[in-house]
Scaffold this active site. Structure first.
Site, PDB file in Angstrom:
ATOM      1  N   ASP A  45       9.991 -36.326  19.301  1.00  0.00           N
ATOM      2  CA  ASP A  45       9.719 -36.139  18.566  1.00  0.00           C
ATOM      3  C   ASP A  45       9.414 -35.657  17.194  1.00  0.00           C
ATOM      4  O   ASP A  45       9.696 -35.257  15.904  1.00  0.00           O
ATOM      5  CB  ASP A  45      10.976 -37.140  17.922  1.00  0.00           C
ATOM      6  N   LYS A  51      -1.736 -40.254  17.183  1.00  0.00           N
ATOM      7  CA  LYS A  51      -2.476 -41.833  17.336  1.00  0.00           C
ATOM      8  C   LYS A  51      -1.144 -43.264  17.588  1.00  0.00           C
ATOM      9  O   LYS A  51      -0.565 -42.611  18.731  1.00  0.00           O
ATOM     10  CB  LYS A  51      -2.577 -42.601  16.168  1.00  0.00           C
TER      11      LYS A  51
END
EC number: 1.1.1.384
Length: 342
Positions: free
Chosen positions: A21, A104
């Site tokens: 996404d 991350k």
């Protein structure tokens, strides 16, 4: 070079490994819009997903990540895969001679992060971790205020990032993919603490709420402190909560407060609240597309690496140190945590 001649710098050609996404919603649009980068290929295990993304952004569709790494028209790879896949695919990309921007956290464990940073340095490649918020101009405003003494001496930070529960099949609930609240959400306030308080913070205590059925943590808190100054950070994170995404920085003469601190939309104008004994001021800061800023910073790091700037021609020692320090803090939270089994 002749006087008046302007050197043309070729756009950094980006290959995207996965159709997550964040890749479709934030990063691919940023790569496409930036004058510094050009998305040249999108890869997925599903050829259908790859084709759909490629058509949207005008680039090639690739089935499989190995095929992406073999392409000569890819200078750098963006990796938005589940956390458990970051380390193996980052290593493969580096060994294929590609610069890497990984979502991350870069890896789930500090030892893997250190190994990959060493590999990137040895090969003169840039390896970056994609915390978008650190590139938002709001944090430049915050640093300027703190440096000017607007709140006196910094004493403490309190920060939270919490979200409501996700659907039952969300990858955050999969232990085999290194899911859990700490790695997906808790890393944000941890990174914020280092950004605002410096690199000497140590984890002094932590609590994690552990789902024994799914094998992942659903939330937690951590206390950090600087052994030299006594400055502290109290952090709360989780994915079984009402939504919060803000922080308060407390000083000897006032405080700064910011909401929507980690993932504001590009058009959002942050409101920074300054509280002092003589009153409260709210400053409406400029909107800033932090994804575009992150892309520009990555492209500039690659450009500098190509010119031989920075430590060993790769990621600068300061950037690498920040990435490794973040990974060490995550490890330290795990090690210090009191597990509450639910």
């Amino acid at each position: 070079m002749n006087a008046g001649h302007t050197e043309t710098v070729r756009a950094l050609r980006i290959g995207v490994a996965g159709c997550a996404d964040i890749a479709l919603r934030r990063m691919l649009p940023a790569f496409a819009a930036s004058p510094h980068t050009e998305p040249t290929a999108v890869a997925s295990r599903s050829s259908e997903k790859a084709r759909a993304a490629a058509e949207t952004f005008g680039c090639a569709a690739v089935e499989g990540y190995d095929a992406l790494l073999e392409r000569r028209d890819v200078d750098a790879v963006y990796i938005p895969l589940p956390v458990a896949l970051h380390a193996p695919w980052t290593e493969r990309a580096l060994r294929a001679g590609k610069h890497v921007l990984a979502e991350k956290p870069l890896t789930a464990r500090a030892a893997d992060t250190a190994r990959l940073l060493d590999l990137a340095r040895e090969r003169g490649l840039v390896l970056a971790e994609n915390y978008l918020f650190v590139h938002h101009s709001a944090y430049t405003a915050v640093r300027d205020l703190v440096d000017a003494g607007a709140i006196g001496d910094v004493r403490a930070l309190s920060a939270s990032f919490t979200i409501p529960p996700r659907s039952a099949d969300d990858i955050r609930y999969r232990a085999d993919l290194d899911g859990g609240a700490l790695l997906d959400i808790g890393v944000y306030p941890l990174r914020l603490a280092s950004l605002l308080l410096g690199s000497e913070l140590r984890v002094r205590g932590a609590v994690l709420r552990h789902d024994t059925v799914r094998g992942v943590d659903l939330g937690g808190s951590a206390l950090l402190g600087d052994p030299g100054t006594g400055v502290s950070a109290q952090l709360v994170f989780g994915m079984e909560h009402a939504y919060t995404a803000g922080w308060r920085l407390l000083g000897s003469e006032g405080s700064l407060t910011l909401d929507r601190a980690y993932s504001p939309p590009a058009g959002h104008r942050p409101v920074l609240r300054i509280e002092r004994p003589d009153g409260t001021e709210e400053r409406i800061l400029p909107a800033h597309d932090q994804a575009t800023a992150a892309v520009a910073a990555f492209a500039e790091a690659v450009r500098r690496a190509g010119q031989g700037a920075g430590q060993d021609k790769g990621r600068s020692s300061g950037d690498a140190a920040a990435v490794l320090r973040q990974a060490e803090l995550v490890d330290a939270v795990r090690q210090a945590a009191h597990l509450v089994k639910i």
